[in-house]
Design an enzyme around this catalytic site. Structure first.
Site, PDB file in Angstrom:
ATOM      1  N   SER A 243       0.851  -1.196   0.000  1.00  0.00           N
ATOM      2  CA  SER A 243       0.000   0.000   0.000  1.00  0.00           C
ATOM      3  C   SER A 243       0.886   1.246   0.000  1.00  0.00           C
ATOM      4  O   SER A 243       2.103   1.140   0.057  1.00  0.00           O
ATOM      5  CB  SER A 243      -0.890   0.016   1.237  1.00  0.00           C
ATOM      6  N   LYS A 244       0.241   2.394  -0.029  1.00  0.00           N
ATOM      7  CA  LYS A 244       0.979   3.664  -0.060  1.00  0.00           C
ATOM      8  C   LYS A 244       1.960   3.763   1.109  1.00  0.00           C
ATOM      9  O   LYS A 244       2.984   4.407   1.018  1.00  0.00           O
ATOM     10  CB  LYS A 244      -0.004   4.831   0.013  1.00  0.00           C
ATOM     11  N   ARG A 245       1.588   3.156   2.188  1.00  0.00           N
ATOM     12  CA  ARG A 245       2.424   3.119   3.382  1.00  0.00           C
ATOM     13  C   ARG A 245       3.849   2.647   3.040  1.00  0.00           C
ATOM     14  O   ARG A 245       4.815   3.000   3.691  1.00  0.00           O
ATOM     15  CB  ARG A 245       1.800   2.115   4.345  1.00  0.00           C
ATOM     16  N   GLY A 247       5.668   3.418   0.711  1.00  0.00           N
ATOM     17  CA  GLY A 247       6.446   4.333  -0.118  1.00  0.00           C
ATOM     18  C   GLY A 247       6.018   4.241  -1.554  1.00  0.00           C
ATOM     19  O   GLY A 247       4.837   4.360  -1.859  1.00  0.00           O
TER      20      GLY A 247
END
Ligand code: GLU
Length: 464
Positions: A243-245, A247
């Site tokens: 996920s965006k988490r 990076g």
């Protein structure tokens, strides 16, 4: 039979790493078999599809060098074709109108749940020989459902997951057209895969549930069933869903972060696929080696360290002219203007072994073109009061020196020997003065490239 594969993204966001790997595998499979690779934009979710997302997908693909032979086809431009096929199915009695309202279906669902049954459409509008259908209501616009087989199994040999068998009793009569007449997702995919002559459908395993429905539809159309390869998902470094988490999940973010497309491509190639112990290979090599037999059915885990390692490898190998072009752009983005007097290709050649990313490389050479940021700790450690006179002596020598690496080396060596010091005692303060920090390649090489004026000017501020 010519191999025809496709990549069929829904343009609801950027091209993410998972999508890029799917595209890469489909592309490589076509290339390996001298087949065709088709790009199809599945933009029927009008509310979520955007032209920006289409562009982001095209940009991502061309950055990676994944070229397509046909398309991009846009499903929204093929509506008439889907509607024709729906009429054909209606005419052949393979599809039917269903007038059940949402409320009715909701009640049915609740009833089935209360009875401990799996909720599913009960076929109340499905025509059968000898069955009496309800009276057609006037105000309700009907949906169109596909007459799914009532019994038997849908079985396919998934090229990644092995044989999968789903009982038709598990499958509803799929809605293929909404009440407003627009065809639904699975239906469009089927018509396209059929008419585009797709021989291998390579896609994410989030579509496994769609496959039996699609196969039934393909049978109803008299289409040849393609082979299916469902790729497992990609997990982040921490084993969690990517996920965006984590990076960079957008392919173009990797560009921004200083990764070379060759490195990302090589990395993606190994994400869930292997060829013995080979880790580094060119795209051409990959296209020759690629097969669907060596794809792991288990989830692949992203490993940033490995990507960095590959990127470092490709940076070392890259053509200097194009590397320089790229680095000049990155420096400009940081407000650093490159001075033509300093040979940037030579500077890059000196530094590229030390960088994992192009941004690191740009950062590490910025001091050639602008006053370096001073590392305060290095300054205090290396530029001591006792060393200043030594540097003053060296400065004088340098002023009249013919500026070559060899001469610089001799001059530094002379300062070492004549002051009875060890080499680092001179090299380190010199390095701090010239580069701003305590780390650099060989200082004589750095000074040679930086040029006499800049070196003397920088030394001057410390010894004056
Ligand atoms: N449009 C689908 C997606 O982006 C892919 C459909 C397919 O490959 O069959 O997930």
């Amino acid at each position: 039979m010519t191999v025809r594969t496709r990549f069929a993204p829904s343009p609801t966001g950027f091209l993410h790493i998972g999508g890029a790997r799917t595209a890469l595998f489909s592309w490589a499979y076509a290339r390996k078999h001298a087949g065709q690779f088709i790009l199809r934009i599945e933009d029927t979710d009008v509310a979520r599809s955007t032209p920006e997302a289409v562009q982001a997908i095209l940009d991502g693909m061309s950055w990676l060098g994944l070229d397509w032979d046909e398309g991009p086809f846009y499903q929204m431009q093929r509506m008439d074709r889907y509607k024709d096929v729906i009429s054909k199915l209606l005419n052949e009695g393979k599809a039917y109108y269903c007038y059940s309202t949402k409320e009715e279906l909701e009640t049915l669902r609740e009833q089935q749940m209360a009875e401990g049954k799996k909720p599913r459409y009960d076929g109340r509008w499905r025509p059968e020989a000898g069955k009496e259908l309800p009276v057609v209501p006037t105000e309700i616009p009907p949906v169109i459902r596909f007459k799914n087989p009532l019994s038997g199994n849908v079985v396919w040999d998934d090229l990644v997951k092995g044989q999968i068998s789903i009982s038709n009793e598990e499958l509803d009569d799929l809605i293929i057209a909404r009440a407003d007449g627009t065809p639904t997702y699975n239906f469009c995919v089927v018509v396209d895969d059929w008419e585009m002559g797709i021989t291998q459908v390579i896609r994410g395993d989030d579509h496994v549930n769609n496959t039996p429905r699609q196969i039934n539809l393909l049978h109803a159309l008299g289409a040849k069933i393609p082979q299916y390869a469902h790729l497992s998902m990609i997990l982040g470094d921490d084993g969690q869903k990517l996920s965006k988490r984590h990076g960079a999940v957008s392919v173009m973010q990797y560009d921004e972060d200083g990764y070379l497309p060759e490195a990302v491509l090589n990395y993606l190639a190994r994400l869930g696929w292997s060829h013995g112990d080979d880790e580094i290979f060119s795209t051409e090599q990959f296209c020759q080696w690629f097969d669907l037999d060596h794809i792991t059915p288990s989830a692949a885990q992203f490993n940033t360290e490995k990507l960095n390692w590959l990127n470092a490898h490709y940076i070392k190998q890259a053509d200097l002219t194009s590397l320089a072009k790229d680095i000049i752009k990155r420096l400009a983005l940081k407000g650093v203007e490159v001075d033509e007097q300093i040979d940037i290709q030579a500077v890059i050649a000196l530094y590229r072994d030390r960088a994992n990313t192009l941004n690191q490389l740009a950062d590490s050479i910025a001091y050639f073109y602008q006053t370096p940021e001073l590392d305060q700790a290095a300054l205090e450690k290396h530029i001591t009061p006792e060393i200043v006179p030594v540097m003053q002596g060296l400065f004088q020598q340098l002023e009249s020196l013919e500026w070559t690496v060899e001469n610089l080396h001799v001059a530094i060596e002379h300062a070492v020997v004549s002051n009875g010091l060890k080499f680092p005692k001179v090299a380190m303060p010199l390095r701090v003065m010239v580069t701003g920090g305590a780390q650099s390649p060989s200082i004589d090489a750095v000074m040679a490239l930086l040029g006499k004026d800049k070196v003397l000017e920088r030394m001057q501020t410390f010894i004056a």
